[in-house]
Structure formats: structure tokens, C-alpha cells
Design a protein around this motif. Structure first.
Motif, PDB file in Angstrom:
ATOM      1  N   LYS A  57       0.821  -1.216   0.000  1.00 39.07           N
ATOM      2  CA  LYS A  57       0.000   0.000   0.000  1.00 39.07           C
ATOM      3  C   LYS A  57       0.855   1.266   0.000  1.00 39.07           C
ATOM      4  O   LYS A  57       0.631   2.198   0.769  1.00 39.07           O
ATOM      5  CB  LYS A  57      -0.970  -0.011   1.192  1.00 39.07           C
ATOM      6  N   VAL A  58       1.872   1.271  -0.888  1.00 47.44           N
ATOM      7  CA  VAL A  58       2.719   2.458  -1.068  1.00 47.44           C
ATOM      8  C   VAL A  58       2.753   2.768  -2.570  1.00 47.44           C
ATOM      9  O   VAL A  58       2.608   1.866  -3.399  1.00 47.44           O
ATOM     10  CB  VAL A  58       4.157   2.235  -0.533  1.00 47.44           C
ATOM     11  N   PRO A  59       2.940   4.056  -2.958  1.00 51.73           N
ATOM     12  CA  PRO A  59       2.909   4.404  -4.393  1.00 51.73           C
ATOM     13  C   PRO A  59       4.117   3.870  -5.148  1.00 51.73           C
ATOM     14  O   PRO A  59       5.196   3.679  -4.582  1.00 51.73           O
ATOM     15  CB  PRO A  59       2.896   5.937  -4.371  1.00 51.73           C
ATOM     16  N   SER A  60       3.937   3.608  -6.424  1.00 50.20           N
ATOM     17  CA  SER A  60       5.029   3.252  -7.324  1.00 50.20           C
ATOM     18  C   SER A  60       5.303   4.479  -8.198  1.00 50.20           C
ATOM     19  O   SER A  60       4.383   5.037  -8.792  1.00 50.20           O
ATOM     20  CB  SER A  60       4.626   2.059  -8.203  1.00 50.20           C
ATOM     21  N   VAL A  86      18.450   1.139  -2.337  1.00 49.18           N
ATOM     22  CA  VAL A  86      17.588   2.252  -1.924  1.00 49.18           C
ATOM     23  C   VAL A  86      18.143   3.557  -2.486  1.00 49.18           C
ATOM     24  O   VAL A  86      19.351   3.668  -2.766  1.00 49.18           O
ATOM     25  CB  VAL A  86      17.482   2.350  -0.380  1.00 49.18           C
ATOM     26  N   PHE A  87      17.243   4.557  -2.635  1.00 49.36           N
ATOM     27  CA  PHE A  87      17.670   5.852  -3.162  1.00 49.36           C
ATOM     28  C   PHE A  87      16.784   6.957  -2.576  1.00 49.36           C
ATOM     29  O   PHE A  87      15.560   6.855  -2.605  1.00 49.36           O
ATOM     30  CB  PHE A  87      17.566   5.868  -4.696  1.00 49.36           C
ATOM     31  N   PRO A  88      17.395   8.033  -2.024  1.00 50.01           N
ATOM     32  CA  PRO A  88      16.602   9.125  -1.446  1.00 50.01           C
ATOM     33  C   PRO A  88      15.936   9.974  -2.528  1.00 50.01           C
ATOM     34  O   PRO A  88      16.626  10.520  -3.397  1.00 50.01           O
ATOM     35  CB  PRO A  88      17.639   9.944  -0.659  1.00 50.01           C
ATOM     36  N   ILE A  89      14.629  10.073  -2.496  1.00 50.59           N
ATOM     37  CA  ILE A  89      13.876  10.787  -3.539  1.00 50.59           C
ATOM     38  C   ILE A  89      13.572  12.230  -3.134  1.00 50.59           C
ATOM     39  O   ILE A  89      13.775  13.172  -3.887  1.00 50.59           O
ATOM     40  CB  ILE A  89      12.541  10.069  -3.833  1.00 50.59           C
ATOM     41  N   ASN A  90      13.071  12.391  -1.885  1.00 47.95           N
ATOM     42  CA  ASN A  90      12.636  13.715  -1.444  1.00 47.95           C
ATOM     43  C   ASN A  90      12.668  13.757   0.081  1.00 47.95           C
ATOM     44  O   ASN A  90      12.755  12.712   0.739  1.00 47.95           O
ATOM     45  CB  ASN A  90      11.219  13.998  -1.960  1.00 47.95           C
ATOM     46  N   LYS A  91      12.556  14.948   0.635  1.00 42.90           N
ATOM     47  CA  LYS A  91      12.540  15.107   2.092  1.00 42.90           C
ATOM     48  C   LYS A  91      11.479  16.131   2.450  1.00 42.90           C
ATOM     49  O   LYS A  91      11.465  17.239   1.920  1.00 42.90           O
ATOM     50  CB  LYS A  91      13.915  15.570   2.593  1.00 42.90           C
ATOM     51  N   LEU A  98      11.846   7.506   0.392  1.00 43.35           N
ATOM     52  CA  LEU A  98      12.917   6.594   0.006  1.00 43.35           C
ATOM     53  C   LEU A  98      12.466   5.657  -1.107  1.00 43.35           C
ATOM     54  O   LEU A  98      11.515   4.884  -0.938  1.00 43.35           O
ATOM     55  CB  LEU A  98      13.366   5.768   1.218  1.00 43.35           C
ATOM     56  N   GLY A  99      13.145   5.734  -2.256  1.00 46.98           N
ATOM     57  CA  GLY A  99      12.875   4.797  -3.339  1.00 46.98           C
ATOM     58  C   GLY A  99      13.435   3.436  -2.991  1.00 46.98           C
ATOM     59  O   GLY A  99      14.597   3.323  -2.579  1.00 46.98           O
ATOM     60  N   PRO A 122       8.557   4.740   2.400  1.00 48.42           N
ATOM     61  CA  PRO A 122       9.000   4.077   1.170  1.00 48.42           C
ATOM     62  C   PRO A 122       8.079   4.305  -0.020  1.00 48.42           C
ATOM     63  O   PRO A 122       6.864   4.460   0.137  1.00 48.42           O
ATOM     64  CB  PRO A 122       9.016   2.594   1.566  1.00 48.42           C
ATOM     65  N   VAL A 123       8.678   4.325  -1.216  1.00 49.80           N
ATOM     66  CA  VAL A 123       7.939   4.295  -2.481  1.00 49.80           C
ATOM     67  C   VAL A 123       8.631   3.253  -3.354  1.00 49.80           C
ATOM     68  O   VAL A 123       9.828   2.983  -3.200  1.00 49.80           O
ATOM     69  CB  VAL A 123       7.912   5.663  -3.189  1.00 49.80           C
ATOM     70  N   VAL A 124       7.874   2.644  -4.286  1.00 48.98           N
ATOM     71  CA  VAL A 124       8.429   1.580  -5.125  1.00 48.98           C
ATOM     72  C   VAL A 124       9.052   2.166  -6.390  1.00 48.98           C
ATOM     73  O   VAL A 124       8.447   3.012  -7.067  1.00 48.98           O
ATOM     74  CB  VAL A 124       7.334   0.554  -5.506  1.00 48.98           C
TER      75      VAL A 124
END
Length: 579
Positions: A57-60, A86-91, A98-99, A122-124
Motif C-alpha cells: 500500500k505504497v505508491p510506485s 535504496v535511493f533518497p527521492i525527497n525530504k 525513500l525509493g 518508502p515508495v516503489v
């Protein structure tokens, strides 16, 4: 946490044969399972991302290079990003978007939260996108590879260097080595790691923390709802520094002693809340294992109605503790909630008119208005000595932490026969077998018959998560067969809402279970049972008579919880047995 392969099979995306083929290939190549499944053509990247997105139940999302904030990439070290994918997307404030290729990887989430001191959301991200991002922003250089190879060679050398002079370390070298551990133990990374473990465990409702050294692997496990879960694998070289740090925090352990078992306590505050930790350290083949048991006074349930008693069982128990004298025993293995039940009973009896005294090893929770005494076997102050002293203090109610030998049992029974209400615990499998356990200890049947008021056995069952639980349908052959094994008829299955654990969600940490409840077997000692004890009746005969008088067995109580939709058939089978 449900593993990736099991998630994809249950979603109908791959077959069991495809999973086994991918796992066999994974043994030969150092790649993530998801990458192998995609390479083999068993599942597409988009399908995998969509399945994991729905499951957790997290966005892709699709990340573009121009949207990447280079400042954020400095939050996570390259080796951590590569290892956990893992990769930091936004804050956003204290939240780090976290991707992740697999958002169910709780070890990765915990590692990033610890490193960044931020809350991970988390996001996918697809495998291909993650690979591109890591290659662009976290490249693995040849220089890093050489450093890692050198470290591995040095670590291997420590195990393989020969010569008897290397086995017997001189006092001077040992002191220097210990000083290094002390230095590391007082450095910020180790302090921060141990503090994070404790605060994270308290917030998650963990009952104990296990820090365990194996050959070249150091792992941390949390016991949540009675089941251990792997949460972290810290750097192996820090194993001695971490155990030394814990010893220093107790203030009573010898930080230089690594050959003997040690016990201690840590008192701290987490988010302003006082927390008590019981620490046990034992030497193992590969180093010291540390176990910290968390005692959170705010989590102690003192209302007996909340513990899981069925109304008729609660009534019998309350009738027994409201008598002015006699012996009450609560039985079960370690971690079955015996202390909580007895503390709840004391809280109910506690009043200014009554003198309540406890002797425990150790005192787990401090209860206002109750005189609590902790034994100290080192100086000869044991349960028996404490009880002898208690009887000179004019008590009304006495709690004995545990009966395990004849001296304690004899004094407890003598107190019960001379006008005191005595509560204690015993390690037996069920209520009826407690009688023969007392006889084995050396107590005469006539003393048991005349002093014993009630025996209660109990266990703790995990409660099914109310958010992701799944109702069992009559067409599910395997589940219905399991329910039939437990003694439920087809009519009972149809007429009750019976659930099994779902795929997991954020509420239950992807385990399918949330919280625990007690199942009980309450056996009041009737006149008929007293006569049978006096005549030396067998455990089976006592059990049969108790059931005729209305005693519900542990399995019977667990089945009631199952029919009420509180637990699952798998949990009933795990915790209780049919007698």
C-alpha cells in the motif's frame, strides 16, 4: 515479514517452480532475487513494482534524473545504497521519501532511519530505474573494491594466523585490546546505535532485544508478540564495542570480563517515559551474546478484564483471590504472562487496610503501596529466607516470585495454612500437573490438599491483525482440514467468523499479527479434588474430574478466541496441544 517469493506466488505472478529455479541461480550469482526473476522473464519490471505497491500500500513512482536532489544523496553512504537497493527521492520535514525495489525490506528501512535520523516513507521504484540511479549517483569504484578486499583479507588473517603465541594473548596485549573496545564503545557511532536500538524497540512494543555474534556475522533480533524478527546486521567488527557499551550503561557490570555470564539493569527515559531494561550477557563461541528485556511500566495491564479471561474463568479466579488465606498458583513457561496476571491480582487487592508483600527475582515493576523485596542469592538471601522474614512482618497477602524447591514450597504452604493468602508461580505444562509437581518437590499430598485454593495455567496467543486479516471460506480445503483437526465441525466453521493472517500491512509490521492475549485453564480446588489429591490421584484423573466440574482447557479457551475472530488456527496449533 513475508518474503518476496512468497508474495509473488500468493499474488499469482510466478509459480513455485519458477521461484525454485531463480533461487538456485541466486546461489551461483550475487544478485537480488527480483533481478533474477526479471532476467529469466518470469515477471516484468512493471508487474513486480505494481504487485509490491499493492501489497504494501505504497505508491510506485518513475524517477527522472532532473528531479534528483544531489544534496539528499549525501544522506546515505554509497555502500548502504548499493547493498539495500535504496535511493533518497525527497525530504518533507522529518520524513525521507525513500525509493526502494522492495518496500517490505524492514532491515533496509531500519538501517536508513538509523543512519539519517529521519522517518522513512518508502515508495516503489523499478529495478531498471534503481540500477540507473545507483550507477549515476552511487558508483562503485575500483578503489572501494580494493579497500573491501583488503579488509576481508585482514579479517580472514585473524582467524587463520597460526602459532601458539597468537593463541595465548599476553596481559599487556589484552589490556591494549580492551582499551580499544572501551574507546570504540564511547564513540558516537556505537553510542548512537545502542540508543537507537533501545528507543526503536520501545516504540515498536518489543519485549526483548537480542544481539548475537556468529562467525563473521553480527545480528540484532527483536521479539515482537512473542516471535523473534531480524532487524539489523551491524558491522561485525563492532561486536565487542557494542557489548562493552551495554555493560558500561548498566553501571554494575565488569566491562573487561568476557569469559563469565553477567546480569545487570539499565534505567533510561525514552520520549520522557521511564524504561527499565534487564540485561543478560553470556559468552558464546564467537563473542558475547547480549539480551536486553524491556520493562515498560506504562505497558503493564493491571485490569484483569483486559488480559483475556473469559467471564466464567475470571469469576473463579477472583473468588479464589478474595479468600483470606490459601495458596494460588499460576503456571506456564517463561514469557507466558504469569507475572502480569499476579501483578493484576495484587493491584485488585491493594488497599490501605491490607499488608501486601512480594519477594521476587528480580522485581520487574514497582507497584505503589506494596512492599517489594528482591532476593540476592550471592549473600544467601533467597526466597526461603525472605519468606521466613515476611512471616514476622504480619502480612495479609504474600507474592512469591517462583516455587522451585522444597524450602520455598514448605514455607509458602505453611503461610497459606496459617491465615495468609499466598500467590506464586510454578513451571508446569497445565493446571492438573501442578499437583504432581509439588509432590515431586517433596510436599506431602495432605498439605497440598488442605492449602491449595486454585491453580491456573496460561499461555499467550498472538492476535490476528484487524486491518489485514482474511476470513477463512468453507471452500479452502487446507484451512478447513486444519480447523477439523482442532475439533471444529463444519457447522461451527460456517457459523463463526474465523480468520487467518493476511499478507501483512504497516499496522502489524507485515507480520499479520498485532498484540497478544492470554488463554487460561482455571482449576479451583473443590472438595472432590481435595479428596482425590489426598488419595494420590493421577494427573489424568484430576484433569478429568476438573473438566467435569467445568474447567476449560488451554486448547478449549484458545478455540473460543478463534471463534470470536481474535486469533488464527495456526496460532492455536502453535501454542496449545490437545490432551
Amino acid at each position: 515479514m513475508k518474503k518476496l517469493g512468497a508474495i509473488l506466488i500468493s499474488a499469482g505472478k510466478i509459480t513455485r517452480e519458477q521461484l525454485e529455479s531463480a533461487l538456485n541461480k541466486q546461489k551461483k550469482v550475487a544478485k537480488k532475487l527480483g533481478a533474477i526473476l526479471i532476467e529469466e522473464g518470469y515477471i516484468s519490471e512493471q508487474d513486480l513494482a505494481k504487485t509490491l505497491s499493492q501489497k504494501f500500500k505504497v505508491p510506485s513512482i518513475d524517477v527522472r534524473f532532473e528531479d534528483v536532489d544531489r544534496k539528499l544523496t549525501k544522506l546515505i553512504p554509497p555502500d548502504m545504497a548499493q547493498r539495500h537497493q535504496v535511493f533518497p527521492i525527497n525530504k518533507r520535514g522529518r520524513k525521507l521519501i525513500l525509493g526502494m525495489v522492495n518496500p517490505g525490506d524492514l532491515v533496509a528501512v531500519d538501517a536508513v532511519e538509523f543512519k539519517t535520523n529521519l522517518e522513512v516513507e518508502p515508495v516503489v521504484v523499478t529495478f531498471h530505474t534503481m540500477k540507473q540511479l545507483l550507477e549515476e549517483y552511487y558508483p562503485v569504484t575500483k578503489e572501494v573494491d580494493r579497500v573491501e578486499e583488503k579488509e576481508e583479507e585482514e579479517e580472514e588473517f585473524e582467524f587463520t594466523s597460526g602459532g601458539i603465541e597468537d593463541v595465548f594473548v599476553g596481559e599487556e596485549d589484552e589490556e591494549e585490546e580492551e582499551e580499544d573496545w572501551r574507546k570504540e564503545a564511547s564513540e558516537k557511532p556505537v553510542i548512537k546505535f545502542v540508543n537507537y536500538l533501545i528507543s526503536s524497540a520501545v516504540k515498536k512494543g518489543v519485549s526483548d532485544i537480542h544481539i548475537e555474534p556468529y562467525e563473521k556475522v553480527l545480528r540484532v533480533r527483536f521479539r515482537i508478540d512473542g516471535v523473534l524478527q531480524l532487524v539489523s546486521e551491524p558491522p561485525y567488527r563492532l561486536k565487542n564495542a557494542i557489548s562493552t557499551r551495554v555493560k558500561i550503561m548498566t553501571g554494575s557490570m565488569d566491562a573487561s570480563e568476557r569469559r563469565l555470564t553477567q546480569d545487570g539493569r539499565i534505567k533510561i527515559r525514552v520520549d520522557g517515559k521511564p524504561i527499565d531494561l534487564r540485561v543478560s550477557i553470556i559468552p558464546t563461541v564467537f563473542g558475547e551474546k547480549v539480551v536486553m528485556r524491556i520493562l515498560d511500566p506504562s505497558s503493564l495491564m493491571l485490569n484483569m478484564e483486559d488480559l483475556g479471561f473469559e467471564p466464567d474463568a475470571l469469576r473463579k479466579f477472583l473468588n479464589a483471590i478474595e479468600k483470606p488465606y490459601g495458596l494460588i498458583l499460576v503456571t506456564g513457561p517463561t514469557g507466558s504472562g504469569k507475572s502480569t496476571t499476579l501483578y493484576s491480582a495484587l493491584a485488585r487487592l491493594n488497599s490501605p487496610e491490607i499488608n501486601l508483600m512480594t519477594v521476587e527475582n528480580p522485581v520487574e515493576y514497582n507497584l505503589k503501596g506494596i512492599n517489594q523485596v528482591q532476593v540476592n542469592p550471592v549473600i544467601g538471601f533467597n526466597f526461603a529466607e525472605a519468606l521466613r522474614a515476611f512471616l514476622r512482618q504480619s502480612p495479609n497477602v504474600i507474592l512469591v516470585g517462583e516455587i522451585r524447591e522444597i524450602d520455598t514450597a514448605s514455607i509458602a504452604i505453611r503461610a497459606a495454612l496459617t491465615g495468609h493468602l499466598v500467590l506464586s508461580t510454578l513451571h508446569t505444562n497445565d493446571a492438573p500437573s501442578s499437583i504432581n509437581r509439588l509432590i515431586d518437590i517433596g510436599i506431602e499430598p495432605f498439605l497440598i490438599s488442605s492449602s491449595l485454593n486454585l491453580v491456573q495455567a496460561q499461555r499467550l496467543l498472538r492476535k490476528v491483525c484487524p486491518k489485514c486479516r482474511r476470513r477463512i471460506e468453507t471452500g479452502e480445503t487446507d484451512k478447513v482440514k486444519l480447523l477439523n483437526q482442532l475439533g471444529l465441525t463444519d457447522d461451527e466453521i460456517r457459523n463463526n467468523e474465523i480468520y487467518t493472517a493476511g499478507d501483512g500491512c504497516q499496522l502489524c509490521n507485515s507480520s499479520g499479527y498485532k498484540g497478544r492475549i492470554a488463554v487460561t485453564e482455571v482449576m479451583p480446588i473443590s472438595m472432590e479434588l481435595r479428596n482425590m489429591i489426598l488419595k494420590g490421584a493421577t494427573t489424568d484423573a484430576l484433569r478429568q474430574r476438573a473438566e467435569e466440574e467445568g474447567m476449560r482447557t488451554l486448547r478449549g479457551d484458545a478455540l473460543l478466541k478463534l471463534k470470536e475472530g481474535i486469533t488464527t488456527p495456526e496460532e492455536v496449533m502453535r501454542v496449545t496441544v490437545e490432551i
